[in-house]
Design a protein around this motif. Structure first.
Motif, PDB file in Angstrom:
ATOM      1  N   ALA A 242       0.846  -1.202   0.000  1.00  0.00           N
ATOM      2  CA  ALA A 242       0.000   0.000   0.000  1.00  0.00           C
ATOM      3  C   ALA A 242       0.878   1.248   0.000  1.00  0.00           C
ATOM      4  O   ALA A 242       0.579   2.235  -0.686  1.00  0.00           O
ATOM      5  N   GLY A 243       1.973   1.207   0.763  1.00  0.00           N
ATOM      6  CA  GLY A 243       2.901   2.330   0.786  1.00  0.00           C
ATOM      7  C   GLY A 243       3.546   2.568  -0.567  1.00  0.00           C
ATOM      8  O   GLY A 243       3.726   3.718  -0.984  1.00  0.00           O
ATOM      9  N   ILE A 244       3.890   1.508  -1.265  1.00  0.00           N
ATOM     10  CA  ILE A 244       4.463   1.639  -2.604  1.00  0.00           C
ATOM     11  C   ILE A 244       3.478   2.343  -3.537  1.00  0.00           C
ATOM     12  O   ILE A 244       3.849   3.230  -4.318  1.00  0.00           O
ATOM     13  N   LEU A 245       2.204   1.963  -3.439  1.00  0.00           N
ATOM     14  CA  LEU A 245       1.184   2.571  -4.289  1.00  0.00           C
ATOM     15  C   LEU A 245       1.018   4.057  -3.983  1.00  0.00           C
ATOM     16  O   LEU A 245       0.968   4.885  -4.900  1.00  0.00           O
ATOM     17  N   VAL A 246       0.926   4.409  -2.690  1.00  0.00           N
ATOM     18  CA  VAL A 246       0.778   5.818  -2.309  1.00  0.00           C
ATOM     19  C   VAL A 246       1.998   6.618  -2.761  1.00  0.00           C
ATOM     20  O   VAL A 246       1.869   7.722  -3.317  1.00  0.00           O
ATOM     21  N   HIS A 247       3.166   6.074  -2.528  1.00  0.00           N
ATOM     22  CA  HIS A 247       4.419   6.727  -2.925  1.00  0.00           C
ATOM     23  C   HIS A 247       4.448   6.923  -4.442  1.00  0.00           C
ATOM     24  O   HIS A 247       4.846   7.986  -4.946  1.00  0.00           O
ATOM     25  N   GLY A 248       4.027   5.906  -5.163  1.00  0.00           N
ATOM     26  CA  GLY A 248       3.993   5.995  -6.617  1.00  0.00           C
ATOM     27  C   GLY A 248       3.003   7.034  -7.103  1.00  0.00           C
ATOM     28  O   GLY A 248       3.282   7.779  -8.054  1.00  0.00           O
ATOM     29  N   ILE A 249       1.824   7.106  -6.463  1.00  0.00           N
ATOM     30  CA  ILE A 249       0.818   8.114  -6.836  1.00  0.00           C
ATOM     31  C   ILE A 249       1.370   9.514  -6.617  1.00  0.00           C
ATOM     32  O   ILE A 249       1.226  10.394  -7.476  1.00  0.00           O
ATOM     33  N   LYS A 250       2.011   9.721  -5.463  1.00  0.00           N
ATOM     34  CA  LYS A 250       2.577  11.041  -5.161  1.00  0.00           C
ATOM     35  C   LYS A 250       3.614  11.453  -6.203  1.00  0.00           C
ATOM     36  O   LYS A 250       3.588  12.568  -6.721  1.00  0.00           O
ATOM     37  N   ASN A 251       4.525  10.534  -6.517  1.00  0.00           N
ATOM     38  CA  ASN A 251       5.566  10.849  -7.493  1.00  0.00           C
ATOM     39  C   ASN A 251       4.995  11.036  -8.892  1.00  0.00           C
ATOM     40  O   ASN A 251       5.487  11.858  -9.669  1.00  0.00           O
ATOM     41  N   ALA A 252       3.951  10.284  -9.220  1.00  0.00           N
ATOM     42  CA  ALA A 252       3.322  10.428 -10.532  1.00  0.00           C
ATOM     43  C   ALA A 252       2.653  11.793 -10.663  1.00  0.00           C
ATOM     44  O   ALA A 252       2.765  12.456 -11.705  1.00  0.00           O
ATOM     45  N   VAL A 253       1.970  12.231  -9.613  1.00  0.00           N
ATOM     46  CA  VAL A 253       1.337  13.557  -9.627  1.00  0.00           C
ATOM     47  C   VAL A 253       2.401  14.636  -9.798  1.00  0.00           C
ATOM     48  O   VAL A 253       2.252  15.558 -10.615  1.00  0.00           O
ATOM     49  N   ALA A 254       3.492  14.519  -9.043  1.00  0.00           N
ATOM     50  CA  ALA A 254       4.584  15.497  -9.148  1.00  0.00           C
ATOM     51  C   ALA A 254       5.188  15.486 -10.549  1.00  0.00           C
ATOM     52  O   ALA A 254       5.492  16.549 -11.120  1.00  0.00           O
ATOM     53  N   TYR A 255       5.353  14.302 -11.108  1.00  0.00           N
ATOM     54  CA  TYR A 255       5.922  14.168 -12.449  1.00  0.00           C
ATOM     55  C   TYR A 255       5.056  14.877 -13.483  1.00  0.00           C
ATOM     56  O   TYR A 255       5.556  15.644 -14.310  1.00  0.00           O
ATOM     57  N   PHE A 256       3.757  14.626 -13.444  1.00  0.00           N
ATOM     58  CA  PHE A 256       2.875  15.213 -14.446  1.00  0.00           C
ATOM     59  C   PHE A 256       2.696  16.720 -14.245  1.00  0.00           C
ATOM     60  O   PHE A 256       2.469  17.455 -15.204  1.00  0.00           O
TER      61      PHE A 256
END
Length: 266
Positions: A242-256
């Motif tokens: 779950a932490g990997i998913l949240v971390h990935g969502i955060k980084n994806a938002v920042a990336y876009f």
């Protein structure tokens, strides 16, 4: 005779209770791990960087530098992955080789595969994190007007040109970094710490170190709050998925957010 035996068994029980009490008195010494384990992870991280740099220097010395054949973004992706792998190998491998101190899959929260519970908790936790960090940053700016809350994070990639560079950067930030950092911080560090100290203390120590290694004050506050949520997810689910998913969502938002002006501008 029976009374004597009963007294003897009672004494044995007392001895058992006394030894348990003595153990509980000794337990505060386990607080030392609150400093030792984060220091060890930081050392492993720095050692990973140094080893990666040494490997790069060695390749350049024999005229086989990857920079001759790869784009800067591809090269940085390889170096990033290399540092993470070396850090994890040092953090987990050295204690085993020196003291046979094993790190199990349970320690790092990888005893099972991704579940629907992880998938469901991830967006809820991300929204809760966003609301929390918004309030925290507002309070910090209110009490410390000079705080650089709007300072852009240095992501380590001078990218956003060729499509391949964008894809490689997405891979590094949204997949590799979340998996590696969750395995190291919420997996290894938090997983080990909470076996020695209360979970809240372990979460705070883990989150402080996670903030420090990002080397920017505003980013440190941000990722500290994020890490507290990720530690909570690790405790709730018993896993880092779950932490990997949240971390990935955060980084994806920042990336876009970073790349959107270039997409709009053509």
């Amino acid at each position: 005779m029976e009374k004597l035996l009963n007294k003897f068994s009672f004494i044995k029980r007392l001895r058992g209770k006394r030894s348990h009490t003595e153990d509980s008195k000794k337990s505060p010494t386990r607080w030392k791990y609150l400093a030792l384990l984060p220091a060890w992870v930081l050392f492993a991280f720095l050692a990973g960087i140094l080893l990666s740099s040494a490997m790069t220097w060695l390749l350049e010395w024999v005229h086989l530098s990857p920079e001759q054949y790869l784009s800067p973004t591809a090269y940085q992706l390889i170096v990033t992955a290399e540092v993470y792998v070396l850090t994890l190998l040092i953090a987990v491998g050295v204690p085993y080789l020196v003291k046979r101190n094993e790190t199990s899959l349970e320690d790092v929260g990888l005893t099972r595969l991704l579940s629907w519970t992880d998938i469901g908790l991830a967006p809820v936790s991300f929204v809760a994190y966003i609301l929390t960090i918004t309030v925290v940053m507002a309070l910090v700016v209110t009490f410390f007007p000079g705080f650089p809350a709007a300072e852009a994070q240095d992501i380590g990639y001078s990218l956003f040109g060729a499509q391949l560079d964008n894809i490689l950067t997405f891979l590094a930030l949204v997949i590799i970094a979340p998996v590696a950092e969750e395995a190291l911080f919420r997996g290894y560090l938090y997983g080990k710490l909470k076996s020695y100290v209360p979970a809240l203390s372990a979460a705070i120590a883990t989150s402080v170190l996670f903030g420090l290694v990002h080397l920017q004050w505003n980013v440190a506050f941000d990722v500290f709050v994020l890490s507290m949520f990720l530690c909570g997810l690790r405790s709730i689910t018993g896993s880092i998925w779950a932490g990997i998913l949240v971390h990935g969502i955060k980084n994806a938002v920042a990336y876009f957010i970073l790349i959107s002006p270039l997409i709009i501008g053509g």
